[in-house]
Design a protein around this motif. Sequence first.
Motif, PDB file in Angstrom:
ATOM      1  N   PRO A 171       0.892  -1.321   0.106  1.00 54.71           N
ATOM      2  CA  PRO A 171      -0.017  -0.078  -0.086  1.00 54.71           C
ATOM      3  C   PRO A 171       0.887   1.137   0.249  1.00 54.71           C
ATOM      4  O   PRO A 171       2.034   1.348   0.593  1.00 54.71           O
ATOM      5  CB  PRO A 171      -0.587  -0.185   1.365  1.00 54.71           C
ATOM      6  CG  PRO A 171       0.173  -0.863   2.236  1.00 54.71           C
ATOM      7  CD  PRO A 171       0.904  -1.756   1.313  1.00 54.71           C
ATOM      8  N   SER A 172       0.222   2.292  -0.562  1.00 56.73           N
ATOM      9  CA  SER A 172       1.141   3.586  -0.280  1.00 56.73           C
ATOM     10  C   SER A 172       0.054   4.636   0.024  1.00 56.73           C
ATOM     11  O   SER A 172      -1.331   4.724  -0.409  1.00 56.73           O
ATOM     12  CB  SER A 172       1.339   4.075  -1.564  1.00 56.73           C
ATOM     13  OG  SER A 172       2.622   3.201  -2.163  1.00 56.73           O
ATOM     14  N   PHE A 173       0.414   5.431   1.106  1.00 58.15           N
ATOM     15  CA  PHE A 173      -0.348   6.597   1.511  1.00 58.15           C
ATOM     16  C   PHE A 173       0.491   7.791   1.317  1.00 58.15           C
ATOM     17  O   PHE A 173       1.834   7.956   1.197  1.00 58.15           O
ATOM     18  CB  PHE A 173      -0.392   6.242   3.238  1.00 58.15           C
ATOM     19  CG  PHE A 173      -0.762   5.013   3.546  1.00 58.15           C
ATOM     20  CD1 PHE A 173      -2.280   4.692   3.609  1.00 58.15           C
ATOM     21  CD2 PHE A 173      -0.078   3.688   3.618  1.00 58.15           C
ATOM     22  CE1 PHE A 173      -2.886   3.622   4.105  1.00 58.15           C
ATOM     23  CE2 PHE A 173      -0.576   2.653   3.957  1.00 58.15           C
ATOM     24  CZ  PHE A 173      -2.002   2.546   4.214  1.00 58.15           C
ATOM     25  N   PHE A 174      -0.227   8.944   1.422  1.00 60.90           N
ATOM     26  CA  PHE A 174       0.058  10.221   1.286  1.00 60.90           C
ATOM     27  C   PHE A 174      -0.741  10.958   2.572  1.00 60.90           C
ATOM     28  O   PHE A 174      -1.742  11.085   2.767  1.00 60.90           O
ATOM     29  CB  PHE A 174      -0.177  11.007   0.204  1.00 60.90           C
ATOM     30  CG  PHE A 174       0.612  10.591  -1.203  1.00 60.90           C
ATOM     31  CD1 PHE A 174       1.944  11.303  -1.192  1.00 60.90           C
ATOM     32  CD2 PHE A 174       0.372   9.584  -1.850  1.00 60.90           C
ATOM     33  CE1 PHE A 174       2.813  11.000  -1.998  1.00 60.90           C
ATOM     34  CE2 PHE A 174       1.088   9.199  -3.061  1.00 60.90           C
ATOM     35  CZ  PHE A 174       2.432   9.861  -3.129  1.00 60.90           C
ATOM     36  N   VAL A 175       0.332  11.758   3.239  1.00 63.39           N
ATOM     37  CA  VAL A 175       0.010  12.757   4.103  1.00 63.39           C
ATOM     38  C   VAL A 175       0.509  14.076   3.655  1.00 63.39           C
ATOM     39  O   VAL A 175       1.553  14.345   3.522  1.00 63.39           O
ATOM     40  CB  VAL A 175       0.350  12.704   5.836  1.00 63.39           C
ATOM     41  CG1 VAL A 175      -0.131  13.875   6.337  1.00 63.39           C
ATOM     42  CG2 VAL A 175      -0.371  11.376   6.194  1.00 63.39           C
ATOM     43  N   GLY A 176      -0.260  14.989   2.810  1.00 61.56           N
ATOM     44  CA  GLY A 176       0.174  15.896   1.954  1.00 61.56           C
ATOM     45  C   GLY A 176       0.940  15.382   1.016  1.00 61.56           C
ATOM     46  O   GLY A 176       0.378  14.540   0.191  1.00 61.56           O
ATOM     47  N   ASP A 177       2.360  15.803   0.975  1.00 57.64           N
ATOM     48  CA  ASP A 177       3.113  15.382  -0.249  1.00 57.64           C
ATOM     49  C   ASP A 177       4.040  14.219   0.298  1.00 57.64           C
ATOM     50  O   ASP A 177       4.663  13.778  -0.589  1.00 57.64           O
ATOM     51  CB  ASP A 177       4.031  16.488  -0.845  1.00 57.64           C
ATOM     52  CG  ASP A 177       3.298  17.498  -1.412  1.00 57.64           C
ATOM     53  OD1 ASP A 177       1.951  17.162  -1.930  1.00 57.64           O
ATOM     54  OD2 ASP A 177       3.393  18.721  -1.713  1.00 57.64           O
ATOM     55  N   PHE A 180       4.462   7.364   1.946  1.00 55.51           N
ATOM     56  CA  PHE A 180       4.380   6.075   3.173  1.00 55.51           C
ATOM     57  C   PHE A 180       4.280   4.938   2.220  1.00 55.51           C
ATOM     58  O   PHE A 180       3.104   4.963   1.764  1.00 55.51           O
ATOM     59  CB  PHE A 180       3.687   6.320   4.372  1.00 55.51           C
ATOM     60  CG  PHE A 180       3.883   7.798   5.170  1.00 55.51           C
ATOM     61  CD1 PHE A 180       5.056   7.646   5.980  1.00 55.51           C
ATOM     62  CD2 PHE A 180       3.054   8.686   4.967  1.00 55.51           C
ATOM     63  CE1 PHE A 180       5.099   8.722   6.705  1.00 55.51           C
ATOM     64  CE2 PHE A 180       3.367  10.034   5.497  1.00 55.51           C
ATOM     65  CZ  PHE A 180       4.438   9.832   6.435  1.00 55.51           C
ATOM     66  N   TRP A 181       5.087   4.087   2.236  1.00 53.96           N
ATOM     67  CA  TRP A 181       5.061   2.889   1.565  1.00 53.96           C
ATOM     68  C   TRP A 181       5.028   1.748   2.467  1.00 53.96           C
ATOM     69  O   TRP A 181       6.103   1.416   3.123  1.00 53.96           O
ATOM     70  CB  TRP A 181       5.984   2.614   0.491  1.00 53.96           C
ATOM     71  CG  TRP A 181       6.175   1.230  -0.219  1.00 53.96           C
ATOM     72  CD1 TRP A 181       5.220   0.648  -0.684  1.00 53.96           C
ATOM     73  CD2 TRP A 181       7.357   0.552  -0.424  1.00 53.96           C
ATOM     74  NE1 TRP A 181       5.553  -0.468  -1.286  1.00 53.96           N
ATOM     75  CE2 TRP A 181       7.027  -0.851  -1.064  1.00 53.96           C
ATOM     76  CE3 TRP A 181       8.537   0.590   0.032  1.00 53.96           C
ATOM     77  CZ2 TRP A 181       7.707  -1.855  -1.255  1.00 53.96           C
ATOM     78  CZ3 TRP A 181       9.564  -0.392  -0.295  1.00 53.96           C
ATOM     79  CH2 TRP A 181       9.121  -1.664  -0.983  1.00 53.96           C
ATOM     80  N   GLY A 182       4.032   0.857   2.562  1.00 58.81           N
ATOM     81  CA  GLY A 182       3.763  -0.255   3.368  1.00 58.81           C
ATOM     82  C   GLY A 182       3.312  -0.309   4.647  1.00 58.81           C
ATOM     83  O   GLY A 182       3.160   0.862   5.267  1.00 58.81           O
ATOM     84  N   ASN A 183       2.625  -1.172   4.881  1.00 58.08           N
ATOM     85  CA  ASN A 183       1.767  -1.437   6.402  1.00 58.08           C
ATOM     86  C   ASN A 183       2.854  -1.195   7.491  1.00 58.08           C
ATOM     87  O   ASN A 183       2.580  -0.462   8.457  1.00 58.08           O
ATOM     88  CB  ASN A 183       0.955  -2.665   6.614  1.00 58.08           C
ATOM     89  CG  ASN A 183       1.980  -3.808   6.850  1.00 58.08           C
ATOM     90  OD1 ASN A 183       2.912  -4.136   5.862  1.00 58.08           O
ATOM     91  ND2 ASN A 183       2.045  -4.325   7.977  1.00 58.08           N
ATOM     92  N   ASP A 184       4.063  -1.291   7.012  1.00 52.88           N
ATOM     93  CA  ASP A 184       5.081  -1.157   8.174  1.00 52.88           C
ATOM     94  C   ASP A 184       5.575   0.288   8.448  1.00 52.88           C
ATOM     95  O   ASP A 184       6.249   0.492   9.148  1.00 52.88           O
ATOM     96  CB  ASP A 184       6.433  -2.084   7.913  1.00 52.88           C
ATOM     97  CG  ASP A 184       6.812  -1.970   6.346  1.00 52.88           C
ATOM     98  OD1 ASP A 184       6.472  -1.015   5.759  1.00 52.88           O
ATOM     99  OD2 ASP A 184       7.421  -2.899   5.763  1.00 52.88           O
ATOM    100  N   ARG A 185       5.180   1.231   7.527  1.00 51.71           N
ATOM    101  CA  ARG A 185       5.269   2.381   7.690  1.00 51.71           C
ATOM    102  C   ARG A 185       4.002   3.367   8.378  1.00 51.71           C
ATOM    103  O   ARG A 185       4.074   4.462   8.488  1.00 51.71           O
ATOM    104  CB  ARG A 185       5.537   3.356   6.341  1.00 51.71           C
ATOM    105  CG  ARG A 185       6.768   2.737   5.713  1.00 51.71           C
ATOM    106  CD  ARG A 185       8.004   3.035   6.698  1.00 51.71           C
ATOM    107  NE  ARG A 185       9.289   2.532   5.915  1.00 51.71           N
ATOM    108  CZ  ARG A 185       9.883   1.380   5.650  1.00 51.71           C
ATOM    109  NH1 ARG A 185       9.143   0.413   6.564  1.00 51.71           N
ATOM    110  NH2 ARG A 185      11.028   1.272   5.249  1.00 51.71           N
ATOM    111  N   LEU A 186       2.952   2.732   8.892  1.00 50.45           N
ATOM    112  CA  LEU A 186       1.767   3.340   9.476  1.00 50.45           C
ATOM    113  C   LEU A 186       2.395   3.915  10.903  1.00 50.45           C
ATOM    114  O   LEU A 186       1.892   5.095  11.092  1.00 50.45           O
ATOM    115  CB  LEU A 186       0.861   2.159   9.810  1.00 50.45           C
ATOM    116  CG  LEU A 186       0.113   1.748   8.467  1.00 50.45           C
ATOM    117  CD1 LEU A 186      -0.854   0.583   8.771  1.00 50.45           C
ATOM    118  CD2 LEU A 186      -0.580   2.681   7.675  1.00 50.45           C
TER     119      LEU A 186
END
Lengths: 199, 199
Positions: A171-177, A180-186
């Motif tokens: 998964p890939s997430f953005f907070v603003g710009d 974060f890549w991976g569930n391990d980056r939550l």
Amino acid sequence: MSIPTIEFYWDSASPYTYLAATQIEALAARHGARVVWKPFLLGKAFEATGNRMPAAVPAKGRYLYKDVALWAQHYGVPFKFPKVFPVASLASLRIACALAEADVGRWALAVMQAYWSQDQDIGQPEVLKAVAGSLGWDGEALLAQAQTQPVKDRLKANTDEAVRRGVFGAPSFFVGDTLFWGNDRLELLEGVLSGRLAA
Amino acid sequence: MSIPTIEFYWDSASPYTYLAATQIEALAARHGARVVWKPFLLGKAFEATGNRMPAAVPAKGRYLYKDVALWAQHYGVPFKFPKVFPVASLASLRIACALAEADVGRWALAVMQAYWSQDQDIGQPEVLKAVAGSLGWDGEALLAQAQTQPVKDRLKANTDEAVRRGVFGAPSFFVGDTLFWGNDRLELLEGVLSGRLAA
């Protein structure tokens, strides 16, 4: 003050995306944030960036198999490695693009639970119809909408947008710009969201 | 009861290995475990398994750059991306193979701190001599020992052993036969070590 947003690029074919999907809404709730669930085609992002699925390296594939199960145990969520893998996730993602934004998260979770914990082949229309039915929706109508051009275009646009923003996996997430890549980056995502870490 | 052991395959060229190295002894101490620091050649493991360094995918390389800095902030450890990257870590790993087992961890940490937080090129003999000196050791003698065949063979044997056990990246840890890959798996490793998770 505006509500903080977490953009979540997901593809139901990805086991780590399932894991993240089971955690993200609770994380967002802890910080008064909202999640925008964005279906995209992970395979196309691999093609565009030169990245590969983990199982392209046999030793990594063997590791993944045990690693995902350990994460599921860690989170306390059900998990069963599906017999059909990799799976054709296209139809499930197109249906997501046919839904109202507020419904996408429920669909994503339901379809990933069906695949990643109940070993149901979400590449099959009958399975998708049953999942839609379990949410009280008209699966037949959704499958038909999923075949329309605007819906297909939306999935392609999400995928192009993800790659343009630097996404190369899921998964890939953005907070603003900040990506974060991976569930391990939550944990890092939560650190940035709370202001504990400076992105 | 025997003391639980964490085997830690490390290559000083790897930023995530530096991050893990700053955390592992404290983690082990929390569980009365001991760490066996095993230098190995990450590049050879890549070759043997078909894996690649993250920067082989440009989008992943750009992500890594920010990601490592965020982890350093999260752990509260100093970090500065080195000008010389990738670095020739061979000599630093051979020196590790010339040391008594009890000294390897101190060397690993000192050499990775020099490279990953002080931007010193650990491919240079003068830098390695200075790091050895800072530990009160005779750097000249260590560099000479590092060139002997038994020491070279030891590094090769560690690398072959790692690949045989399923290692394809760094940092890699074993608790018994269970592999953990990445500083981002320390939480799972700790879960297994404490008995909270079943490997």
